[in-house]
Scaffold this active site. Structure first.
Site, PDB file in Angstrom:
ATOM      1  N   SER A  88      -1.698   3.440  -1.249  1.00  0.00           N
ATOM      2  CA  SER A  88      -0.453   2.676  -1.142  1.00  0.00           C
ATOM      3  C   SER A  88       0.286   3.066   0.135  1.00  0.00           C
ATOM      4  O   SER A  88       0.714   4.214   0.291  1.00  0.00           O
ATOM      5  CB  SER A  88       0.449   2.964  -2.343  1.00  0.00           C
ATOM      6  N   HIS A  98      -3.074  -0.750  -0.577  1.00  0.00           N
ATOM      7  CA  HIS A  98      -2.126  -1.279  -1.575  1.00  0.00           C
ATOM      8  C   HIS A  98      -0.785  -1.491  -0.884  1.00  0.00           C
ATOM      9  O   HIS A  98      -0.310  -0.608  -0.159  1.00  0.00           O
ATOM     10  CB  HIS A  98      -2.005  -0.263  -2.722  1.00  0.00           C
ATOM     11  N   ASP A 127       3.065  -2.469  -1.479  1.00  0.00           N
ATOM     12  CA  ASP A 127       4.096  -2.565  -2.530  1.00  0.00           C
ATOM     13  C   ASP A 127       5.329  -3.324  -2.067  1.00  0.00           C
ATOM     14  O   ASP A 127       6.118  -2.804  -1.284  1.00  0.00           O
ATOM     15  CB  ASP A 127       4.528  -1.143  -2.933  1.00  0.00           C
ATOM     16  N   MET A 141       8.900  -4.773  -2.885  1.00  0.00           N
ATOM     17  CA  MET A 141       9.992  -4.554  -3.841  1.00  0.00           C
ATOM     18  C   MET A 141      11.224  -5.344  -3.393  1.00  0.00           C
ATOM     19  O   MET A 141      11.604  -5.285  -2.224  1.00  0.00           O
ATOM     20  CB  MET A 141      10.335  -3.066  -3.900  1.00  0.00           C
ATOM     21  N   HIS A 177       1.005  -5.928  -4.236  1.00  0.00           N
ATOM     22  CA  HIS A 177       1.652  -5.730  -5.542  1.00  0.00           C
ATOM     23  C   HIS A 177       3.080  -6.236  -5.443  1.00  0.00           C
ATOM     24  O   HIS A 177       3.933  -5.604  -4.829  1.00  0.00           O
ATOM     25  CB  HIS A 177       1.598  -4.219  -5.868  1.00  0.00           C
ATOM     26  N   MET A 183       6.434  -6.557  -6.779  1.00  0.00           N
ATOM     27  CA  MET A 183       7.451  -6.137  -7.742  1.00  0.00           C
ATOM     28  C   MET A 183       8.699  -6.964  -7.437  1.00  0.00           C
ATOM     29  O   MET A 183       9.693  -6.470  -6.874  1.00  0.00           O
ATOM     30  CB  MET A 183       7.705  -4.628  -7.611  1.00  0.00           C
ATOM     31  N   MET A 211       0.849  -0.087 -14.775  1.00  0.00           N
ATOM     32  CA  MET A 211       1.734   0.829 -14.051  1.00  0.00           C
ATOM     33  C   MET A 211       1.766   2.153 -14.805  1.00  0.00           C
ATOM     34  O   MET A 211       1.998   2.166 -16.026  1.00  0.00           O
ATOM     35  CB  MET A 211       3.150   0.263 -13.961  1.00  0.00           C
ATOM     36  N   GLY A 225       8.967   1.043  -8.664  1.00  0.00           N
ATOM     37  CA  GLY A 225      10.129   1.091  -7.777  1.00  0.00           C
ATOM     38  C   GLY A 225      10.077   2.208  -6.763  1.00  0.00           C
ATOM     39  O   GLY A 225      10.691   2.112  -5.700  1.00  0.00           O
ATOM     40  N   PHE A 226       9.312   3.267  -7.082  1.00  0.00           N
ATOM     41  CA  PHE A 226       9.305   4.402  -6.148  1.00  0.00           C
ATOM     42  C   PHE A 226       7.947   5.101  -6.145  1.00  0.00           C
ATOM     43  O   PHE A 226       7.290   5.172  -7.193  1.00  0.00           O
ATOM     44  CB  PHE A 226      10.396   5.425  -6.538  1.00  0.00           C
ATOM     45  N   GLY A 227       7.557   5.606  -4.983  1.00  0.00           N
ATOM     46  CA  GLY A 227       6.370   6.451  -4.911  1.00  0.00           C
ATOM     47  C   GLY A 227       6.747   7.877  -5.274  1.00  0.00           C
ATOM     48  O   GLY A 227       7.925   8.195  -5.444  1.00  0.00           O
ATOM     49  N   GLY A 228       5.728   8.727  -5.413  1.00  0.00           N
ATOM     50  CA  GLY A 228       5.982  10.156  -5.617  1.00  0.00           C
ATOM     51  C   GLY A 228       6.463  10.553  -6.998  1.00  0.00           C
ATOM     52  O   GLY A 228       6.999  11.646  -7.183  1.00  0.00           O
ATOM     53  N   ASP A 288      -1.613   2.665 -11.210  1.00  0.00           N
ATOM     54  CA  ASP A 288      -0.746   2.710 -10.046  1.00  0.00           C
ATOM     55  C   ASP A 288       0.490   3.565 -10.324  1.00  0.00           C
ATOM     56  O   ASP A 288       1.357   3.169 -11.101  1.00  0.00           O
ATOM     57  CB  ASP A 288      -0.335   1.269  -9.699  1.00  0.00           C
ATOM     58  N   GLY A 289       0.501   4.759  -9.705  1.00  0.00           N
ATOM     59  CA  GLY A 289       1.701   5.589  -9.819  1.00  0.00           C
ATOM     60  C   GLY A 289       1.387   6.974 -10.351  1.00  0.00           C
ATOM     61  O   GLY A 289       0.917   7.108 -11.480  1.00  0.00           O
ATOM     62  N   GLY A 290       1.612   7.989  -9.503  1.00  0.00           N
ATOM     63  CA  GLY A 290       1.463   9.379  -9.945  1.00  0.00           C
ATOM     64  C   GLY A 290       0.036   9.837 -10.120  1.00  0.00           C
ATOM     65  O   GLY A 290      -0.228  10.828 -10.813  1.00  0.00           O
ATOM     66  N   GLY A 347      -0.595   6.833  -3.499  1.00  0.00           N
ATOM     67  CA  GLY A 347       0.282   6.854  -2.327  1.00  0.00           C
ATOM     68  C   GLY A 347       0.363   8.276  -1.800  1.00  0.00           C
ATOM     69  O   GLY A 347      -0.334   8.656  -0.858  1.00  0.00           O
ATOM     70  N   SER A 348       1.183   9.087  -2.482  1.00  0.00           N
ATOM     71  CA  SER A 348       1.383  10.487  -2.055  1.00  0.00           C
ATOM     72  C   SER A 348       0.080  11.268  -1.956  1.00  0.00           C
ATOM     73  O   SER A 348      -0.118  12.020  -1.000  1.00  0.00           O
ATOM     74  CB  SER A 348       2.296  11.206  -3.052  1.00  0.00           C
TER      75      SER A 348
HETATM   76  C1  DX5 Z   1       5.477   2.180  -7.414  1.00  0.00           C
HETATM   77  C2  DX5 Z   1       4.333   1.546  -6.628  1.00  0.00           C
HETATM   78  C3  DX5 Z   1       3.161   2.480  -6.448  1.00  0.00           C
HETATM   79  C4  DX5 Z   1       3.499   3.766  -5.658  1.00  0.00           C
HETATM   80  C5  DX5 Z   1       2.344   4.742  -5.757  1.00  0.00           C
HETATM   81  O1  DX5 Z   1       6.372   1.184  -7.837  1.00  0.00           O
HETATM   82  O2  DX5 Z   1       3.863   0.385  -7.272  1.00  0.00           O
HETATM   83  O3  DX5 Z   1       2.107   1.778  -5.776  1.00  0.00           O
HETATM   84  O4  DX5 Z   1       3.720   3.420  -4.306  1.00  0.00           O
HETATM   85  O5  DX5 Z   1       2.716   5.918  -5.077  1.00  0.00           O
HETATM   86  P1  DX5 Z   1       2.322   7.346  -5.709  1.00  0.00           P
HETATM   87  O6  DX5 Z   1       0.819   7.384  -5.758  1.00  0.00           O
HETATM   88  O7  DX5 Z   1       2.893   8.350  -4.750  1.00  0.00           O
HETATM   89  O8  DX5 Z   1       2.938   7.413  -7.069  1.00  0.00           O
HETATM   90 ZN    ZN Z   2       2.052  -0.559  -6.479  1.00  0.00          ZN
END
Ligand code: DX5
Ligand code: ZN
Length: 226
Positions: free
Chosen positions: A7, A32, A34, A36, A65, A67, A136, A141-144, A174-176, A196-197
């Site tokens: 991402s 990916h 994102d 938003m 993606h 959102m 999800m 809404g947020f990475g990390g 997707d996420g964490g 992402g991270s």
């Molecule tokens: C969150 C996004 C994810 C996020 C993943 O709303 O849809 O794609 O960027 O980032 P990590 O892998 O750091 O959780």
């Molecule tokens: Zn995403």
């Protein structure tokens, strides 16, 4: 086949092209993207101009993606900007069948996403229609953020329902997702892994290479990759 979809939300946007190259040196299948809108999720990221730019910078699959509230308004624009996969949220898109058809009419793959606390049952009416389901594994809404363990059973449930219908539709998580939980989600039945991270923080090339090698190993064990 297991697919790595880093991402770019987690990238350093001052050197985004450079960092995408570093990912590709390590190995990835998708990027990916994102989007938003500050309405469907409490954050605003990026949109069409950035997608147009990165389209010129890579041949990899662009996994978009959305959102976004009422995403049906933007299918043509994201298709024109270079999306290969367009994923909309079940919670945000009322005319879902028409929207999936619109994505397919543009020659793109259609994904349908659900948030962590939306039941997988809502996806059943789209079996055989969507090319990918996105579960999800954090609140969008947020990475990390931290992976929500409650999602593991959702992945298992969706995979077994699809299998019982003779479908091998992609399941994206997707996420964490990290080194510590990636085997859990793969074992549960996910095959498209967004990170992402875990990819963009630290040594990008080494991170991508690690996960690509891990996925190739898994595929070999399953006889899905020579
Ligand atoms: C969150 C996004 C994810 C996020 C993943 O709303 O849809 O794609 O960027 O980032 P990590 O892998 O750091 O959780
Ligand atoms: Zn995403």
């Amino acid at each position: 086949m297991l697919i790595l979809s880093p991402s770019i939300l987690a990238a350093d946007f001052t050197i985004l092209g450079e960092q995408m190259k570093k990912v590709e040196e390590g190995g990835n299948d998708y990027f990916h993207f994102d989007v938003m809108d500050g309405m469907f999720v409490p954050n605003i990221s990026f949109g069409i101009p950035v997608l147009e730019s990165i389209r010129k910078a890579t041949d990899k699959v662009l996994d978009v993606h959305l959102m976004v509230q009422a995403p049906e308004r933007y299918i043509d624009k994201f298709a024109d900007a270079g999306a290969d996969i367009i994923t909309v949220h079940q919670e945000a898109c009322v005319p879902m069948e028409e929207t999936v058809k619109k994505i397919h009419d543009r020659g793109k793959k259609a994904g349908i996403a659900i948030k962590p606390h939306t039941d997988t049952a809502v996806l059943e009416r789209y079996f055989g229609l969507a090319d990918m389901f996105l579960i999800m594994t954090v609140e969008p809404g947020f990475g990390g953020q931290e992976y929500l363990p409650v999602c593991t059973d959702k992945i298992k449930t969706l995979r077994s329902k699809l299998t019982s219908m003779g479908l091998d539709t992609d399941i994206q998580v997707d996420g964490g997702i990290t080194k510590d939980n990636v085997e859990t989600v793969i074992g549960a039945g996910a095959n498209v892994i967004v990170m992402g991270s875990s990819v963009f923080h630290g040594d990008i090339t080494a991170n991508a290479a690690y996960f690509s090698a891990l996925f190739a190993e898994h595929d070999k064990e399953r006889g899905e990759r020579v």
